[in-house]
Design a protein around this motif. Structure first.
Motif, PDB file in Angstrom:
ATOM      1  N   ILE A  54      14.319 -14.094 -18.292  1.00 56.06           N
ATOM      2  CA  ILE A  54      14.241 -14.034 -16.899  1.00 56.06           C
ATOM      3  C   ILE A  54      14.910 -15.427 -16.260  1.00 56.06           C
ATOM      4  CG2 ILE A  54      12.405 -14.666 -15.085  1.00 56.06           C
ATOM      5  CD1 ILE A  54      10.224 -13.333 -17.171  1.00 56.06           C
ATOM      6  N   VAL A  55      15.530 -14.837 -15.175  1.00 56.38           N
ATOM      7  CA  VAL A  55      16.336 -15.994 -14.430  1.00 56.38           C
ATOM      8  C   VAL A  55      15.959 -15.917 -13.033  1.00 56.38           C
ATOM      9  CG1 VAL A  55      18.676 -16.895 -13.965  1.00 56.38           C
ATOM     10  CG2 VAL A  55      18.330 -15.655 -16.038  1.00 56.38           C
ATOM     11  N   GLY A  56      15.197 -16.902 -12.632  1.00 62.14           N
ATOM     12  CA  GLY A  56      14.791 -16.779 -11.459  1.00 62.14           C
ATOM     13  C   GLY A  56      15.549 -18.240 -10.522  1.00 62.14           C
ATOM     14  N   THR A  57      14.576 -18.808  -9.503  1.00 60.70           N
ATOM     15  CA  THR A  57      15.219 -20.003  -8.993  1.00 60.70           C
ATOM     16  C   THR A  57      14.047 -21.142  -9.251  1.00 60.70           C
ATOM     17  OG1 THR A  57      16.484 -18.561  -7.204  1.00 60.70           O
ATOM     18  CG2 THR A  57      16.089 -20.906  -6.933  1.00 60.70           C
ATOM     19  N   PRO A  58      14.155 -21.867 -10.245  1.00 65.01           N
ATOM     20  CA  PRO A  58      13.225 -22.923 -10.662  1.00 65.01           C
ATOM     21  C   PRO A  58      13.515 -24.041  -9.296  1.00 65.01           C
ATOM     22  CG  PRO A  58      14.583 -22.569 -12.449  1.00 65.01           C
ATOM     23  CD  PRO A  58      15.174 -21.738 -11.336  1.00 65.01           C
ATOM     24  N   ILE A  89      21.913 -20.839 -16.767  1.00 66.08           N
ATOM     25  CA  ILE A  89      22.311 -22.434 -16.923  1.00 66.08           C
ATOM     26  C   ILE A  89      22.523 -22.847 -15.718  1.00 66.08           C
ATOM     27  CG2 ILE A  89      24.336 -23.825 -17.447  1.00 66.08           C
ATOM     28  CD1 ILE A  89      22.323 -23.350 -19.843  1.00 66.08           C
ATOM     29  N   GLU A  90      23.123 -22.184 -14.619  1.00 67.47           N
ATOM     30  CA  GLU A  90      23.477 -22.601 -13.400  1.00 67.47           C
ATOM     31  C   GLU A  90      22.192 -22.989 -12.569  1.00 67.47           C
ATOM     32  OE1 GLU A  90      26.356 -23.266 -12.253  1.00 67.47           O
ATOM     33  OE2 GLU A  90      27.231 -22.859 -14.150  1.00 67.47           O
ATOM     34  N   GLN A  91      21.146 -22.058 -12.750  1.00 67.81           N
ATOM     35  CA  GLN A  91      19.867 -22.365 -12.182  1.00 67.81           C
ATOM     36  C   GLN A  91      19.270 -23.560 -12.806  1.00 67.81           C
ATOM     37  OE1 GLN A  91      21.128 -19.434 -13.207  1.00 67.81           O
ATOM     38  NE2 GLN A  91      21.175 -18.035 -11.530  1.00 67.81           N
ATOM     39  N   LEU A 139      12.417 -19.144 -15.231  1.00 64.83           N
ATOM     40  CA  LEU A 139      13.177 -19.217 -16.092  1.00 64.83           C
ATOM     41  C   LEU A 139      12.822 -19.047 -17.304  1.00 64.83           C
ATOM     42  CD1 LEU A 139      16.684 -20.966 -15.755  1.00 64.83           C
ATOM     43  CD2 LEU A 139      15.605 -20.806 -17.966  1.00 64.83           C
ATOM     44  N   LEU A 140      13.297 -18.025 -18.271  1.00 64.55           N
ATOM     45  CA  LEU A 140      12.803 -18.015 -19.697  1.00 64.55           C
ATOM     46  C   LEU A 140      14.183 -17.553 -20.477  1.00 64.55           C
ATOM     47  CD1 LEU A 140      10.661 -17.896 -21.622  1.00 64.55           C
ATOM     48  CD2 LEU A 140      10.150 -15.701 -21.146  1.00 64.55           C
ATOM     49  N   ASP A 141      14.693 -18.502 -21.272  1.00 64.62           N
ATOM     50  CA  ASP A 141      15.918 -18.607 -22.025  1.00 64.62           C
ATOM     51  C   ASP A 141      15.349 -18.376 -23.331  1.00 64.62           C
ATOM     52  OD1 ASP A 141      18.399 -18.315 -23.024  1.00 64.62           O
ATOM     53  OD2 ASP A 141      18.989 -20.415 -22.742  1.00 64.62           O
ATOM     54  N   LEU A 142      15.591 -17.426 -24.146  1.00 67.57           N
ATOM     55  CA  LEU A 142      15.193 -17.019 -25.450  1.00 67.57           C
ATOM     56  C   LEU A 142      16.161 -16.992 -26.598  1.00 67.57           C
ATOM     57  CD1 LEU A 142      12.994 -13.857 -24.517  1.00 67.57           C
ATOM     58  CD2 LEU A 142      11.871 -16.398 -25.159  1.00 67.57           C
ATOM     59  N   THR A 143      15.944 -17.271 -27.641  1.00 71.53           N
ATOM     60  CA  THR A 143      16.453 -17.140 -28.977  1.00 71.53           C
ATOM     61  C   THR A 143      16.321 -16.525 -29.963  1.00 71.53           C
ATOM     62  OG1 THR A 143      17.367 -19.590 -28.463  1.00 71.53           O
ATOM     63  CG2 THR A 143      17.657 -18.760 -30.737  1.00 71.53           C
ATOM     64  N   LEU A 144      16.895 -15.576 -30.758  1.00 71.43           N
ATOM     65  CA  LEU A 144      16.657 -14.662 -31.554  1.00 71.43           C
ATOM     66  C   LEU A 144      16.934 -15.417 -33.192  1.00 71.43           C
ATOM     67  CD1 LEU A 144      15.660 -11.834 -32.139  1.00 71.43           C
ATOM     68  CD2 LEU A 144      17.790 -11.218 -32.497  1.00 71.43           C
ATOM     69  N   ARG A 190      24.315 -31.051 -17.851  1.00 72.65           N
ATOM     70  CA  ARG A 190      24.670 -30.018 -18.302  1.00 72.65           C
ATOM     71  C   ARG A 190      25.177 -29.440 -19.451  1.00 72.65           C
ATOM     72  NH1 ARG A 190      27.235 -25.187 -15.795  1.00 72.65           N
ATOM     73  NH2 ARG A 190      26.975 -25.996 -13.619  1.00 72.65           N
ATOM     74  N   GLU A 191      25.719 -30.373 -20.109  1.00 68.63           N
ATOM     75  CA  GLU A 191      26.072 -30.257 -21.572  1.00 68.63           C
ATOM     76  C   GLU A 191      24.883 -30.295 -22.470  1.00 68.63           C
ATOM     77  OE1 GLU A 191      29.013 -32.984 -23.215  1.00 68.63           O
ATOM     78  OE2 GLU A 191      30.510 -32.428 -21.570  1.00 68.63           O
TER      79      GLU A 191
END
Length: 297
Positions: A95-99, A274-276, A245-250, A292-293
């Motif tokens: 999910i990519v929203g606007t935090p 990343i931008e958000q 925002l929800l960034d996942l890893t397999l 950012r890094e």
């Protein structure tokens, strides 16, 4: 940029004692498996060469060569295709929203451990600066039923701050301070340790009943989560929260070429949103690039 990022990875691995020990043990096992595989493939190659040279064994040699190629190349390609399909399925749940900017909320960060540098944890801490934020190391959730809402005041909360030299003060809150913090906290951030990404744990198990994540792979782990906490009465409820925002890893792996013990590769997981995340977390000015890094690790 790529060279800087690789250097940061090496420095972080060397700096983290447990991660270094795990890497050294795993790398030694991988090296031994690679040497054994080279010997086995060398013996097989010599046998096949002899069979192809001798006329009476040539037909059998050709069949053996074909079977060997199917096993050594075909099985890994099938495995990689299956992993790629699972990755696409997992990415559908991201999910990519606007935090909101961290300055506009009072966040609670769940960190993987006490190490909070060169990682998304460090980015969040740096973004809050000297103000600091409330932190819960993930082991603090041990003993709680994560399928039910947890009152924030019951959690062993800590307060961490950032200084010009890195992580600043760390302090475990008293009972009165926890109650006061519970009334103020309105946002949740879950970070992960990228270099030694382990198997999905209690947080992932608690998230799967969430209707938004129906059908989520059991091999999916949280890399970065940002979500609003509706009210003090709701507490910490993974099964019902919404996500900014929800960034996942397999975490599962596929066979790599050629087929050999311990010769595997991970899915091509790339950070999303990343931008958000940068807009919400990173400070303006000089610290923005390093922040950012850390989020991209």
């Amino acid at each position: 940029m790529a060279g800087t990022r690789r250097s940061g990875l090496v420095i972080a691995i060397l700096a983290a004692g447990p991660a270094q020990a795990e890497c050294l043990g795993s790398c030694a096992d991988d090296l031994l498996a690679a040497l054994i595989s080279l010997v086995v493939y060398g013996v097989i190659g010599i046998v096949l060469l002899v069979m192809l040279i001798r006329a009476k064994w040539r037909r059998a040699g050709l069949w053996a060569l074909a079977v060997g190629l199917v096993l050594a190349i075909g099985l890994p390609l099938i495995s990689q295709g299956w992993l790629s399909w699972r990755l696409r399925s997992m990415e559908a749940h991201e999910i990519v929203g606007t935090p909101p900017p961290l300055a506009d909320v009072t966040p609670l960060m769940i960190a993987p451990d006490s190490y909070c540098e060169d990682s998304p944890c460090g980015a969040v801490l740096e973004g809050r600066g000297s103000t600091g934020l409330y932190v819960l190391p993930v082991e603090g959730l041990s003993g709680f039923d994560l399928t039910r809402p947890i009152p924030l005041a019951d959690l062993p909360l800590q307060h961490w701050s950032w200084s010009t030299t890195g992580v600043g003060e760390r302090r475990v809150l008293t009972e009165d301070e926890r109650r006061e913090a519970a009334g103020r906290i309105d946002y949740l951030i879950v970070t992960s340790w990228p270099y030694t990404q382990g198997e999905p744990g209690a947080i992932e198990a608690a998230l799967r009943p969430n209707p938004v994540l129906e059908g989520l792979s059991p091999d999916a782990a949280v890399r970065l989560l940002m979500a609003r906490l509706p009210s003090v009465a709701d507490g910490l409820s993974f099964a019902t929260m919404g996500f900014d925002l929800l960034d996942l890893t397999l975490t599962s792996r596929a066979m790599a070429l050629p087929l050999a013990p311990r010769n595997t590769q991970r899915a091509d997981n790339r950070p999303t949103g990343i931008e958000q995340a940068v807009a919400a977390i990173c400070p303006a000015g000089e610290g923005a690039s390093s922040c950012r890094e850390m989020l991209e690790q």
